[in-house]
Design an enzyme around this catalytic site. Sequence first.
Site, PDB file in Angstrom:
ATOM      1  N   HIS A 148      63.069  37.899  46.624  1.00 50.66           N
ATOM      2  CA  HIS A 148      63.885  37.742  47.898  1.00 50.66           C
ATOM      3  C   HIS A 148      62.478  37.495  48.914  1.00 50.66           C
ATOM      4  CE1 HIS A 148      62.030  42.191  48.107  1.00 50.66           C
ATOM      5  NE2 HIS A 148      61.777  41.812  49.519  1.00 50.66           N
ATOM      6  N   ASP A 196      64.633  40.522  40.521  1.00 53.87           N
ATOM      7  CA  ASP A 196      64.065  40.432  41.732  1.00 53.87           C
ATOM      8  C   ASP A 196      62.547  40.010  41.678  1.00 53.87           C
ATOM      9  OD1 ASP A 196      63.636  40.332  44.648  1.00 53.87           O
ATOM     10  OD2 ASP A 196      63.134  42.378  44.898  1.00 53.87           O
ATOM     11  N   SER A 199      56.490  43.638  50.414  1.00 56.66           N
ATOM     12  CA  SER A 199      57.463  43.141  49.090  1.00 56.66           C
ATOM     13  C   SER A 199      56.531  42.161  48.268  1.00 56.66           C
ATOM     14  CB  SER A 199      58.740  42.592  49.568  1.00 56.66           C
ATOM     15  OG  SER A 199      59.629  43.358  49.764  1.00 56.66           O
TER      16      SER A 199
END
Length: 486
Positions: free
Chosen positions: A226, A259, A340
């Site tokens: 992402h 992910d 992230s």
Amino acid sequence: MTENDPSAPHDGGAQREPGAQQSPEDAKTPPRGTPLGSGPQQQPSPWSAQGAAQQSHAAQPGQAGGHEQGAYAQTGQQPIGQGTGQQQTAQPGQSAGGYPWTPPGAQQQSPYATATMPAPAVPQQRRGPGKLVAGVAVLALIVGGGAGAAGGYLTAQNSGSGASYNALDQPVPAQQTATAPEGSVEAVAQKLSPSVVELQVSGRSGQGEGSGFVLSTDGYILTNNHVVEVAAEGGAIQAVFQDGTKADASIVGRDPTTDVAVVKVNGVKNLTPVALGNSDDLNVGQSVVAIGSPFELAGTVTSGIVSALHRPVRAGGSEGDQTTVMSAIQTDAAINPGNSGGPLANLSGQVIGINSAIYSPQSSGMGQTEATNAGIGFAIPINQARRTAQEIIDTGKATQTFIGANVSDAQQGGAQIAGVQSGSPAEQAGLKQGDVVTKVEDLVINDADGLIAAVRTRAPGDKVTFTLSDGRAVQVTLGGQPVPTN
């Protein structure tokens, strides 16, 4: 419905029509930034710093769920994780990178604003506002002055002179040159920080930033899907290293369902790879350290503990994207949008997870609402990520583990088999519609997400034992198939 149908349900088994509009809860994660272009149709992504607060991301209480478990299955449950990359996109529903988890009933949010600490309420005197505050201030000065005078008097009496001590007159201590103690947060930061990079991404749908870490001296970097997906089709990625060095990077491969993504930089020498640990050896309460670029603050180091293990976390994508369901490491180490893709490490400086999502309740300040860190973050176990990363480096693609069955939440707990595909691993193992899986090996399965996460954590070809609600034990040989990247 087939296993490869991205419209699989999570609401009592009711199937969602392919192409049907997703609920606002199914939003993707962000990197941070500003949308490209302008106009009434451009709205901030729910994962951006502006838009992270504009969308509610929780399933309604009491909803039952039906999932489709498989390589391409979007299982349909509302998202429970907010991705910690930051990204602004031009259109709602476009892949912006990020997975929000907001509580049921959360309200629409306005753009991100600087956090403030509200002042405590001060009671007012009846004779007019301000007098009590002034009185308190005077009282504080009186107490301080009286204490200071008494202290000075006693010191003079004891020393026999009027000499006073002034810290400003003292020499500056010698600079610390010793190495940080082994096993300390400081030592982990010194070891890992040179290997952590800030990833600045841009594409047709927006721009943003996230984190990543170096896997090899020749430039492979591991991060979240992402974080980089906005640059997947003709976009740009720039890696910024600890010393300020910048290098262009390109996507090697990515897997939306776990992910995980790998990018590679060229033209940079003497990169420092991380050391990978063993996420299967973690214990609840174990100390961990997170490093990344929250809100573009590169090189931020935070610490905490492992709060829970094998936490099934659903991170919903935008319309048409794959849904991530991971068996996550839960931690209270502070992570925020922009973390992230960064590493979660043990106190030996070994990476044991990839920071990927946060639980983010909403708080108000300055007349606006904003996403806040609640001390509940989720990381992808490194043992799962390293298998996917190696496949991507070797072939440019990832392989998804699957059993070939639709699953839903069982009323009494567990994952109920809602349908079995012909010739699938589930059929070959003897699983039938109506069976309820309560354990995978020694791991208790409470719902459909728990089963999906437990399967995806393992590799294709693994033989695992499913325990059913009627006490039967069924051995399943897990299948594998390529994952589409949209």
